[in-house]
Design a protein around this motif. Structure first.
Motif, mmCIF file in Angstrom:
data_model
loop_
_atom_site.group_PDB
_atom_site.id
_atom_site.type_symbol
_atom_site.label_atom_id
_atom_site.label_comp_id
_atom_site.label_asym_id
_atom_site.label_seq_id
_atom_site.Cartn_x
_atom_site.Cartn_y
_atom_site.Cartn_z
ATOM 1 N N SER A 88 4.944 1.736 -2.466
ATOM 2 C CA SER A 88 5.547 2.977 -2.271
ATOM 3 C C SER A 88 4.913 4.149 -1.716
ATOM 4 N N GLY A 89 3.637 4.046 -1.720
ATOM 5 C CA GLY A 89 2.804 5.190 -0.882
ATOM 6 C C GLY A 89 3.095 4.881 0.523
ATOM 7 N N PRO A 127 -2.524 8.725 5.433
ATOM 8 C CA PRO A 127 -1.620 8.067 4.250
ATOM 9 C C PRO A 127 -1.222 6.558 4.528
ATOM 10 N N PHE A 128 -0.815 6.489 5.586
ATOM 11 C CA PHE A 128 -0.499 4.674 6.000
ATOM 12 C C PHE A 128 -1.789 3.789 5.670
ATOM 13 N N ILE A 129 -2.924 4.273 6.245
ATOM 14 C CA ILE A 129 -4.222 3.721 6.072
ATOM 15 C C ILE A 129 -4.443 3.516 4.704
ATOM 16 N N ALA A 130 -4.397 4.540 3.762
ATOM 17 C CA ALA A 130 -4.903 4.454 2.285
ATOM 18 C C ALA A 130 -3.712 3.577 1.648
ATOM 19 N N ALA A 131 -2.378 3.543 2.136
ATOM 20 C CA ALA A 131 -1.397 2.545 1.469
ATOM 21 C C ALA A 131 -1.719 1.207 1.776
ATOM 22 N N GLU A 178 8.470 8.206 5.405
ATOM 23 C CA GLU A 178 9.517 9.081 5.389
ATOM 24 C C GLU A 178 9.115 10.336 5.652
ATOM 25 N N LYS A 179 8.065 10.937 5.275
ATOM 26 C CA LYS A 179 7.529 12.227 5.614
ATOM 27 C C LYS A 179 7.402 12.371 6.963
#
Length: 398
Positions: free
Chosen positions: A285-286, A274-278, A292-293
């Motif tokens: 925001s992503g 998820p961090f890499i995609a963001a 947070e998750k």
């Protein structure tokens, strides 16, 4: 195997200088230990005193200690088992210091058992285990008489790995510095590259972790990278442990892990994808949602602050999109960067948007300067957004 046969087997292992057999015989969780225990109802030092002198010292006492350790383990008494194992190790040191490196396998075995029993019996005993294992380190380093190939010095880095693992377990990481100073003070220790790969990997991993926790990211990345490439390809668990900390360091330098690598390690894929995609999409925001998750897990892994710093890469990606949309103009109003932040879900005033831009320039993510009076960002005409991997001193000012 009864106790008499056990004594004969120990004597044979000593006579043949078989470190592997001796290590096996001293392991308290092997089947032969349970078999020996059937011979004794409730063994104590006093009840087994008549076995003293049955073989050369200190092996008569070591054999008795072995039975006591096995008995406490069988009765689920980890604290008592640890105390008896600690006594066994101390007795072994008396023999170890007068012999060559053939005894190292036995040393490694009893030190592992000591550490495991300490882990079963509480923090205080883990610190005591580290103290005892440190004596083994001294006994290895101080070998001045054995031939080079048979030196006890070949046990140095394995023992150091056990010590550092114990310190990390009880969060007394600063104590590791004493051991590292001792290594530096003994230049006659063979080079690390001459030791077995497993010893090298463990040592480099903990050196890398020390650098990581002390925010010496350059040193940390160097050691963890060497640990990863030295690690056996089948040791997936160890590779994953190394990559858990190496991946965020590489991300901060602009090297995003490949899909092929993440597919090999599902746990890391779940944590970092998820961090890499963001970062790839400039999705601030992503990134915040993923952060947070994963916050609890990141705290447990001591990764919270390091991963949080990667948020700047998202902002850099977002600002680069503003530049591209502006037809790569060298003059872009701050209001456009402010609008981009708002669209990305960042409800910040224009003054804060200006601070974001100034920070990007200061950290080398973009080249240019701000005309505060005209509320304009003046960008360099060439290499406006330097490649992340090409930034000078990427860990500086983190």
């Amino acid at each position: 195997m009864n106790f008499s046969n056990y004594l004969l087997n120990v004597a044979e292992a000593l006579s043949e200088k078989s470190g592997a057999d001796l290590a096996y015989l001293l392991s308290p969780r092997r089947d032969h230990g349970k078999t020996i225990l059937k011979e004794f109802r409730n063994p104590t030092k006093q009840s087994m005193k008549h076995y003293e002198g049955s073989m050369e010292s200190p092996w008569d006492e070591i054999a008795i200690q072995y039975v006591l350790v096995v008995n406490h383990i069988a009765r689920n008494r980890p604290i008592e088992a640890f105390k008896e194992e600690a006594q066994l190790v101390s007795l072994f040191f008396r023999y170890f210091t007068n012999n060559t490196g053939w005894t190292l396998l036995a040393l490694f075995s009893i030190l592992r058992d000591l550490r495991d029993l300490a882990a079963d019996s509480g923090t205080v005993n883990m610190e005591e285990a580290a103290r005892i294992i440190s004596k083994a380190f001294s006994n290895c380093v101080m070998d001045r008489q054995s031939p080079y190939a048979e030196s006890r010095k070949w046990g140095v880095y394995y023992v150091v790995g056990l010590i550092m693992k114990s310190y990390f377990r009880v969060k007394r990481i600063s104590l590791s510095k004493n051991i590292l100073r001792a290594i530096d003070a003994n230049p006659d220790i063979p080079p690390l590259s001459a030791y077995p790969r497993s010893h090298q990997v463990t040592y480099r991993y903990y050196i890398g972790m020390l650098g990581f926790l002390n925010e010496d990211f350059v040193k940390s990345e160097q050691e963890l990278t060497l640990a990863f490439y030295t690690c056996h390809t089948e040791a997936k668990r160890n590779q994953e442990r190394i990559l858990t900390y190496l991946i965020p360091l590489r991300i901060l330098r602009g090297h995003l892990p490949s899909r092929e690598l993440l597919d090999r390690f599902p746990n890391l894929d779940e944590l970092y994808s998820p961090f890499i995609a963001a970062i790839r999409n400039g999705d601030v925001s992503g990134f915040d949602v993923a952060f947070e998750k994963s916050e609890r897990r990141l705290v447990e892994l001591n990764l919270l602050l390091t991963v949080e710093r990667a948020r700047e890469l998202c902002i850099r990606g977002l600002f680069r999109r503003v530049w591209v949309v502006s037809e790569k103009s060298t003059r872009i109003p701050i209001s456009l960067f402010h609008s981009a932040l708002q669209v990305a879900g960042q409800d910040v005033p224009v003054e804060e948007a200006e601070c974001f831009v100034a920070n990007m320039i200061y950290r080398g993510f973009m080249r240019g300067y701000i005309s505060h009076e005209k509320q304009m960002v003046v960008l360099a005409s060439a290499n406006t957004f330097p490649k992340l991997a090409e930034r000078v001193a990427p860990y500086a000012n983190l």
